[in-house]
Motif scaffolding. Structure first.
Motif, short mmCIF file in Angstrom:
data_model
loop_
_atom_site.label_atom_id
_atom_site.label_comp_id
_atom_site.label_asym_id
_atom_site.label_seq_id
_atom_site.Cartn_x
_atom_site.Cartn_y
_atom_site.Cartn_z
N LYS A 1 0.81 -1.22 0.00
CA LYS A 1 0.00 0.00 0.00
C LYS A 1 0.85 1.27 0.00
CE LYS A 1 -1.87 1.05 3.82
NZ LYS A 1 -2.59 1.28 5.04
N ASP A 2 1.89 1.32 0.79
CA ASP A 2 2.68 2.55 0.94
C ASP A 2 4.01 2.50 0.20
OD1 ASP A 2 0.76 3.72 2.58
OD2 ASP A 2 1.55 2.72 4.36
N VAL A 3 4.05 1.80 -0.91
CA VAL A 3 5.29 1.67 -1.69
C VAL A 3 5.37 2.82 -2.69
CG1 VAL A 3 6.46 0.26 -3.42
CG2 VAL A 3 5.42 -0.82 -1.44
N THR A 4 6.55 3.40 -2.79
CA THR A 4 6.81 4.43 -3.79
C THR A 4 7.93 3.94 -4.71
OG1 THR A 4 6.24 6.16 -2.20
CG2 THR A 4 7.50 6.83 -4.14
N ILE A 5 7.69 3.99 -5.99
CA ILE A 5 8.71 3.59 -6.96
C ILE A 5 9.64 4.78 -7.15
CG2 ILE A 5 9.15 2.76 -9.30
CD1 ILE A 5 7.64 0.78 -7.45
N ASP B 1 15.24 0.57 -2.44
CA ASP B 1 16.14 1.68 -2.73
C ASP B 1 16.79 2.12 -1.43
OD1 ASP B 1 17.49 3.85 -3.69
OD2 ASP B 1 15.73 4.87 -4.50
N LYS B 2 18.07 1.88 -1.32
CA LYS B 2 18.81 2.20 -0.10
C LYS B 2 19.24 3.66 -0.05
CE LYS B 2 18.97 -2.15 1.22
NZ LYS B 2 18.23 -2.67 2.31
N SER B 3 19.09 4.40 -1.14
CA SER B 3 19.56 5.78 -1.18
C SER B 3 18.77 6.67 -0.22
CB SER B 3 19.48 6.34 -2.59
OG SER B 3 18.16 6.42 -3.04
N TYR C 1 13.28 -0.01 -8.37
CA TYR C 1 13.66 0.37 -7.02
C TYR C 1 12.48 1.04 -6.33
CZ TYR C 1 18.34 -0.64 -8.62
OH TYR C 1 19.45 -1.28 -9.12
N TYR C 2 12.27 0.66 -5.07
CA TYR C 2 11.14 1.20 -4.32
C TYR C 2 11.60 1.65 -2.94
CZ TYR C 2 11.07 -3.21 -1.74
OH TYR C 2 11.42 -4.28 -0.96
N SER C 3 10.79 2.49 -2.33
CA SER C 3 11.05 2.89 -0.95
C SER C 3 9.75 2.76 -0.17
CB SER C 3 11.57 4.33 -0.87
OG SER C 3 10.58 5.24 -1.27
N LYS D 1 7.78 -7.90 4.48
CA LYS D 1 6.39 -8.03 4.03
C LYS D 1 6.18 -7.35 2.68
CE LYS D 1 4.31 -8.15 8.62
NZ LYS D 1 3.50 -7.40 9.59
N VAL D 2 6.74 -6.16 2.54
CA VAL D 2 6.59 -5.42 1.29
C VAL D 2 7.26 -6.18 0.15
CG1 VAL D 2 7.30 -3.34 0.06
CG2 VAL D 2 6.30 -3.15 2.33
N GLN D 3 8.46 -6.69 0.40
CA GLN D 3 9.17 -7.44 -0.65
C GLN D 3 8.37 -8.68 -1.05
OE1 GLN D 3 12.19 -6.46 -2.21
NE2 GLN D 3 11.54 -8.06 -3.62
N THR D 4 7.79 -9.37 -0.07
CA THR D 4 6.97 -10.54 -0.36
C THR D 4 5.74 -10.15 -1.18
OG1 THR D 4 7.69 -11.57 1.70
CG2 THR D 4 5.72 -12.47 0.67
N GLY D 5 5.10 -9.05 -0.80
CA GLY D 5 3.93 -8.57 -1.55
C GLY D 5 4.28 -8.20 -2.98
N LEU D 6 5.41 -7.53 -3.16
CA LEU D 6 5.83 -7.17 -4.52
C LEU D 6 6.20 -8.40 -5.34
CD1 LEU D 6 7.93 -3.98 -3.77
CD2 LEU D 6 5.76 -4.08 -5.00
N ASP D 7 6.84 -9.37 -4.70
CA ASP D 7 7.19 -10.60 -5.40
C ASP D 7 5.92 -11.33 -5.86
OD1 ASP D 7 9.88 -10.08 -5.07
OD2 ASP D 7 10.10 -11.42 -3.34
#
Length: 119
Positions: free
Chosen positions: A32-36, A97-99, A51-53, A64-70
């Protein structure tokens, strides 16, 4: 030279479309709160790293976010195939995105340095 512009243009298109797909088509609450934040497309246009944050710094939320995106990758790639006018839709991979975290770390160091200079 023309290939370089095409890669850049495709990266921008993918970023815009994936943001739209995440907002309108993916109903998974984990994303829900992912920004590309950016997209890197390979020179042969076969692979794209997206890349997302996220706002949270918790490791559990990141997982959880990585699992949802996968889980949503095939839906997102299918939607991209319909929306983009390219011969082959690139394979997509999501990476955090680690930046953003690095920028926060630098800001914190600068704040500490600035506060110690006042005394």
């Amino acid at each position: 030279m023309a290939q370089h512009f095409r890669v850049g243009r495709l990266s921008q298109e993918i970023q815009r479309e994936v943001n739209d797909i995440l907002l309108k088509r993916v109903r998974d609450p984990r994303v829900k709160d992912v920004t590309i934040t950016g997209v890197e497309v390979s020179g042969d246009l076969q692979h794209a790293t997206i890349y997302y944050s996220i706002l949270s710094d918790k490791a559990s939320d990141e997982k959880k976010v990585q699992t949802g995106l996968d889980k949503a990758t095939s839906l997102i790639r299918g939607e991209l195939g319909h929306r983009l006018s390219i011969y082959v839709t690139p394979e997509i991979k999501f990476e955090r995105d680690k930046s953003v975290q690095y920028g926060d770390h630098i800001n914190e160091l600068l704040r500490k340095l600035h506060s110690t200079d006042k005394f």
